[in-house]
Design an enzyme around this catalytic site. Structure first.
Site, PDB file in Angstrom:
ATOM      1  N   ARG A  69       0.617  -1.248   0.174  1.00 44.13           N
ATOM      2  CA  ARG A  69       0.034  -0.106  -0.353  1.00 44.13           C
ATOM      3  C   ARG A  69       0.544   0.653   0.520  1.00 44.13           C
ATOM      4  NH1 ARG A  69      -4.683  -2.822   2.285  1.00 44.13           N
ATOM      5  NH2 ARG A  69      -6.496  -1.023   2.690  1.00 44.13           N
ATOM      6  N   ARG A  88     -21.575  -2.132   3.401  1.00 49.74           N
ATOM      7  CA  ARG A  88     -20.787  -3.724   3.936  1.00 49.74           C
ATOM      8  C   ARG A  88     -20.729  -3.558   5.549  1.00 49.74           C
ATOM      9  NH1 ARG A  88     -14.587  -4.210   2.175  1.00 49.74           N
ATOM     10  NH2 ARG A  88     -14.574  -3.080   3.916  1.00 49.74           N
ATOM     11  N   ARG A 134     -17.101  -3.721  11.218  1.00 50.07           N
ATOM     12  CA  ARG A 134     -16.096  -3.218  10.862  1.00 50.07           C
ATOM     13  C   ARG A 134     -16.306  -1.964  11.118  1.00 50.07           C
ATOM     14  NH1 ARG A 134     -11.901  -4.573   5.615  1.00 50.07           N
ATOM     15  NH2 ARG A 134     -11.999  -2.617   6.345  1.00 50.07           N
ATOM     16  N   ARG A 139      -9.679   6.689   4.563  1.00 48.64           N
ATOM     17  CA  ARG A 139      -9.451   5.544   3.852  1.00 48.64           C
ATOM     18  C   ARG A 139      -8.832   6.017   2.281  1.00 48.64           C
ATOM     19  NH1 ARG A 139     -13.716   1.219   5.240  1.00 48.64           N
ATOM     20  NH2 ARG A 139     -12.402  -0.155   4.356  1.00 48.64           N
TER      21      ARG A 139
END
Ligand code: AMP
Length: 191
Positions: free
Chosen positions: A89, A128, A134, A145
């Site tokens: 990443r 989600r 999460r 993010r």
């Protein structure tokens, strides 16, 4: 070996497509996000440390995730290959991965990058979040993010492009149609 980097922003479908890939190609799936979440569930020191970073949507330091991946590669030396999901990443992570694989006499075969428009990504992640449990699938963390992705992760695509290993595919559509696109690329590589 067939070593694939599955790349894309949060919500692009890397984890979902990885599941289909490991079934078909018998590769070892290495998801740094999954490994970190397992540490959190296990209540380890690493998990406690990583959780406060992950909940905000920041990136965990390079040396931590590089060491994790190095351990997993060493633990799977007989593997036919690896799917790297959510790793590398950052550029230092990509450089470290190249070195690790070179030491094992292998290399990255290709990076497959899933392209998805941002509004679709946000709606996927929020959806989600309703079931994933999460802590980072909420609007504030999602925004962060994306920021981390744009600033630190996107340059990793150029890193592999410079090695002629970058393949971009449309990440919108049915799971099967996206998998077909991935297979179309992988048909050029052998394990
Ligand atoms: P993911 O499951 O891939 O969406 O990752 C969830 C979170 O874990 C990220 O937002 C980061 O906080 C952390 N993480 C996962 N992989 C990495 C990585 N390669 N480098 C740094 N942080 C990571």
């Amino acid at each position: 070996m067939l070593n694939i980097v599955l790349f894309g922003p949060p919500g692009a479908g890397k984890g979902t497509q990885s599941q289909s890939l490991i079934e078909k190609y018998s590769l070892v799936h290495l998801s740094t996000g999954d490994i970190l979440r397992a540490e959190i569930t296990g209540g380890t020191e690493l998990g406690k440390y990583a959780k406060q970073i992950m909940d905000k949507g920041d990136l965990v330091p390079d040396e931590v995730v590089i060491q994790m991946i190095s351990n997993k590669i060493d633990a799977n030396l007989a593997a036919k290959g690896f799917i790297f999901d959510g790793f590398p990443r950052t550029i230092p992570q990509a450089q470290a991965l190249d070195e690790m694989l070179a030491q094992k006499g292998t290399q990255i075969s290709c990076m497959i990058s899933l392209t998805v428009p941002e509004d679709e990504l946000v709606s996927r992640l929020l959806k989600r979040g309703q079931t994933s449990g999460r802590a980072d699938d909420n609007e504030t963390a999602i925004r962060n993010r994306f920021n981390e992705y744009m600033m630190k992760t996107l340059p990793v695509a150029s890193f592999y492009q410079n090695q002629n290993k970058l393949y971009q595919i449309d990440g919108v559509g049915s799971l099967d149609s996206i998998f077909d696109r991935i297979e179309g690329i992988l048909s050029h590589f052998s394990a």
